[in-house]
Design an enzyme around this catalytic site. Structure first.
Site, short mmCIF file in Angstrom:
data_model
loop_
_atom_site.label_atom_id
_atom_site.label_comp_id
_atom_site.label_asym_id
_atom_site.label_seq_id
_atom_site.Cartn_x
_atom_site.Cartn_y
_atom_site.Cartn_z
N THR A 181 -8.46 -5.39 3.83
CA THR A 181 -8.43 -4.75 2.76
C THR A 181 -9.54 -5.19 1.79
O THR A 181 -9.56 -6.25 1.01
CB THR A 181 -7.25 -4.71 2.02
OG1 THR A 181 -6.06 -4.11 2.82
CG2 THR A 181 -7.08 -3.77 0.81
N ASP A 231 -8.75 0.37 2.13
CA ASP A 231 -7.89 -0.19 3.01
C ASP A 231 -8.29 0.37 4.51
O ASP A 231 -7.80 1.48 4.86
CB ASP A 231 -6.44 0.31 2.61
CG ASP A 231 -5.42 -0.48 3.22
OD1 ASP A 231 -5.40 -1.53 3.69
OD2 ASP A 231 -4.36 0.06 3.66
N HIS A 246 -4.05 14.14 0.52
CA HIS A 246 -4.50 13.22 1.87
C HIS A 246 -3.08 13.40 2.69
O HIS A 246 -3.25 13.66 3.82
CB HIS A 246 -4.44 11.80 1.26
CG HIS A 246 -4.61 10.80 2.33
ND1 HIS A 246 -5.57 10.81 3.26
CD2 HIS A 246 -3.52 9.88 2.84
CE1 HIS A 246 -5.23 10.01 4.34
NE2 HIS A 246 -4.18 9.42 3.95
N GLU A 259 -10.41 4.02 3.64
CA GLU A 259 -9.47 4.79 3.00
C GLU A 259 -9.79 4.43 1.35
O GLU A 259 -10.09 3.32 1.06
CB GLU A 259 -8.09 4.55 3.22
CG GLU A 259 -7.30 4.76 4.50
CD GLU A 259 -6.13 4.68 4.47
OE1 GLU A 259 -5.35 5.34 5.35
OE2 GLU A 259 -5.54 3.62 3.72
N GLU A 266 -9.32 4.12 -2.48
CA GLU A 266 -8.20 3.74 -3.17
C GLU A 266 -8.37 3.30 -4.28
O GLU A 266 -9.65 2.76 -4.45
CB GLU A 266 -6.93 2.97 -2.33
CG GLU A 266 -6.85 3.70 -1.01
CD GLU A 266 -5.47 3.03 -0.13
OE1 GLU A 266 -4.61 2.30 -1.25
OE2 GLU A 266 -5.11 3.11 0.81
N ARG A 276 -7.36 3.97 13.08
CA ARG A 276 -6.37 5.17 13.45
C ARG A 276 -5.81 5.25 14.82
O ARG A 276 -4.57 5.66 14.93
CB ARG A 276 -7.36 6.49 13.18
CG ARG A 276 -7.77 6.56 11.70
CD ARG A 276 -6.77 6.55 10.53
NE ARG A 276 -7.13 6.79 9.38
CZ ARG A 276 -6.64 6.69 8.30
NH1 ARG A 276 -5.42 6.63 8.01
NH2 ARG A 276 -7.52 7.03 7.16
N LYS A 335 -3.42 -1.58 9.92
CA LYS A 335 -3.95 -2.00 8.53
C LYS A 335 -4.15 -3.27 8.18
O LYS A 335 -4.23 -3.72 7.00
CB LYS A 335 -2.80 -1.31 7.60
CG LYS A 335 -2.49 0.16 7.62
CD LYS A 335 -3.75 1.14 7.30
CE LYS A 335 -3.49 2.74 7.29
NZ LYS A 335 -3.27 2.99 5.91
N GLN A 381 -2.96 2.67 14.89
CA GLN A 381 -1.78 3.28 14.26
C GLN A 381 -1.16 4.31 14.82
O GLN A 381 0.09 4.41 14.94
CB GLN A 381 -2.51 3.75 12.97
CG GLN A 381 -1.39 4.12 12.07
CD GLN A 381 -2.01 4.66 10.63
OE1 GLN A 381 -2.91 4.30 10.40
NE2 GLN A 381 -1.05 5.14 9.79
N GLU A 425 -9.81 12.68 7.62
CA GLU A 425 -9.82 14.07 6.90
C GLU A 425 -11.10 14.76 7.05
O GLU A 425 -11.21 15.95 7.20
CB GLU A 425 -9.36 13.99 5.30
CG GLU A 425 -7.98 13.45 5.10
CD GLU A 425 -7.69 13.04 3.81
OE1 GLU A 425 -7.50 14.15 3.16
OE2 GLU A 425 -7.81 11.74 3.55
N ASP A 480 1.01 -1.10 0.13
CA ASP A 480 0.15 -0.19 0.05
C ASP A 480 0.96 1.18 -0.17
O ASP A 480 2.04 1.35 0.76
CB ASP A 480 -0.80 0.09 1.28
CG ASP A 480 -2.02 1.05 1.10
OD1 ASP A 480 -2.82 1.16 0.01
OD2 ASP A 480 -2.03 1.80 2.08
#
Length: 418
Positions: free
Chosen positions: A254, A230, A132, A198, A200, A234, A250, A237, A360, A125
């Protein structure tokens, strides 16, 4: 390019994802058919196992479609990829003399269950969307230090988990992990409280390599593209990522869309990467239009309620293309395999409605997002269904990916209580 018309009338509808111009590859089953390769056309699926068994499609000395994945076809290389696309186009085009052969092996999409379209060899990834990366960096390091020094020179990435790549429609269990709040001295083992999506795109490697390859060679090696979510914890992380980056945050899942849209179908929609602040080194330089003009969207539906569109953006917002990511991945001599999956990194645009993650959209939880139902979200709640969609727009048609969806399930009871 204009719409190519088909005798499969549903494929000529301007609002459908799968016109004759598209012909994406997936794996399906029905009540009477085991999982097998299929090609989407309008609201139907061509049974590729039957097509090969009956001699309607004959591409190689050995069967390619006696397995429920597309890796065997990928391994044949671009010449065979092109031959299959040309054969399918001729079979399905309006006025085709072979209509009577194909009609009996069409399966209504409404009767099909879709499965993983490939065996994922490895998953990597990237963090290659500038908007972003700037948003996230600003939240955690301030606007003056938003991008790390290397970001404008190489596509940053990490090796993920192929074992947790799942197909659209698979439920996603909220993960447990070590969390540490700023007001606590030590961490606690808890379900994630800041679980996120996420938005993607995923590039699928169709040709193996062993050693460095150029951007053009990397572009030629890409078989096709999928939508990719994905999922990210948070809070897990935030505690684990220094100094080596994301790991368990993560690894939960996915999700990818079930249809592989081939690179050939996307050729008319190529577009250039953004202007460079620094000239890239020779081995990463753009050699032409490296991105694609693909509209993307995300909806969020609370359990039992209507969905709200929470983000709309476009794949052209990426700073690095998948070909540049693949070329960079190979520079160390890292072998790349057929079936490798490369995540683009979160795709966000310059305005708030174009942000491809709740991190975000809620600005780290400080600005709750209001849904059409009147509810608010900072991060995902149990029962929420997230759905990614995407398509490129042609003249009277569109090249669609279907959808990439997943519903959040409540975390397991403490998995270590015995």
């Amino acid at each position: 390019m204009t719409l190519k018309t088909s005798w499969v009338t549903s494929a000529n509808d301007a609002g459908i994802d799968f016109p004759l111009n598209n012909l994406p590859y997936g794996v399906f089953s029905t009540d009477t058919l085991d999982a097998r390769c299929g090609v989407a056309i309008g609201d139907m699926i061509i049974d590729m196992y039957a097509a090969e068994e009956q001699g309607i499609v004959d591409l190689a000395d050995e069967p390619l479609f006696d397995v429920p994945f597309w890796n065997e076809l990928m391994e044949q290389g671009p010449a065979v990829w092109t031959a299959l696309r040309n054969r399918l186009t001729n079979l399905l085009a309006e006025g085709s003399k072979d209509r009577a052969l194909v009609e009996p092996i069409l399966v209504p999409m409404a009767d099909a269950v879709l499965h993983m379209p490939l065996v994922v060899s490895e998953f990597s990834d990237f963090y290659a969307g500038r908007h972003h990366a700037t948003n996230v960096g600003t939240m955690f390091r301030g606007a003056e230090n938003a991008l790390p020094p290397n970001w404008l020179h190489i596509p940053i990435g990490y090796n993920g988990r192929a074992s947790s790549v799942v197909v659209s429609g698979t439920d996603i269990r909220r993960p447990w992990g070590q969390l540490k709040s700023p007001d606590h001295d030590t961490p606690a083992f808890l379900p994630s409280r800041r679980f996120d999506l996420e938005l993607e795109m995923g590039a699928i490697v169709g040709m193996a390599s062993d050693g460095p390859i150029s951007v053009d060679e990397a572009d030629a090696a890409i078989f096709g593209y999928v939508l990719l979510n994905d999922w990210s914890a948070r809070d897990i992380q935030a505690w684990e990522y220094q100094p080596l980056g994301p790991f368990q945050a993560k690894a939960t899942a996915t999700s990818i869309s079930p249809w592989i849209v081939t690179k050939a179908a996307l050729e008319p929609f190529r577009t250039s990467t953004p202007n460079r602040e620094f000239e890239l080194l020779d081995h990463l330089k753009d050699t032409g239009p490296m991105l694609y003009d693909i509209d993307l969207s995300v909806t969020l539906a609370p359990e039992g309620k209507e969905a709200t569109t929470i983000a709309q953006t476009n794949y052209r917002e990426m700073y690095y293309s998948s070909a540049q990511q693949l070329a960079h991945h190979s520079t160390s001599g890292c072998p790349m395999n057929v079936g490798d999956l490369l995540g683009s990194g979160t795709i966000s645009g310059p305005t708030k409605p174009e942000r491809g993650s709740l991190l975000e959209l809620s600005w780290g939880g400080k600005e709750p997002l209001t849904l059409d139902t009147g509810e608010t979200r900072t991060f995902l709640e149990d029962g929420d269904t997230l759905t990614l969609a995407g398509h490129a727009r042609g003249d009277g048609y569109r090249i669609g990916f279907g959808t990439c969806a997943g519903t959040i399930l409540t975390a397991l009871d403490d998995p270590y209580k015995r």
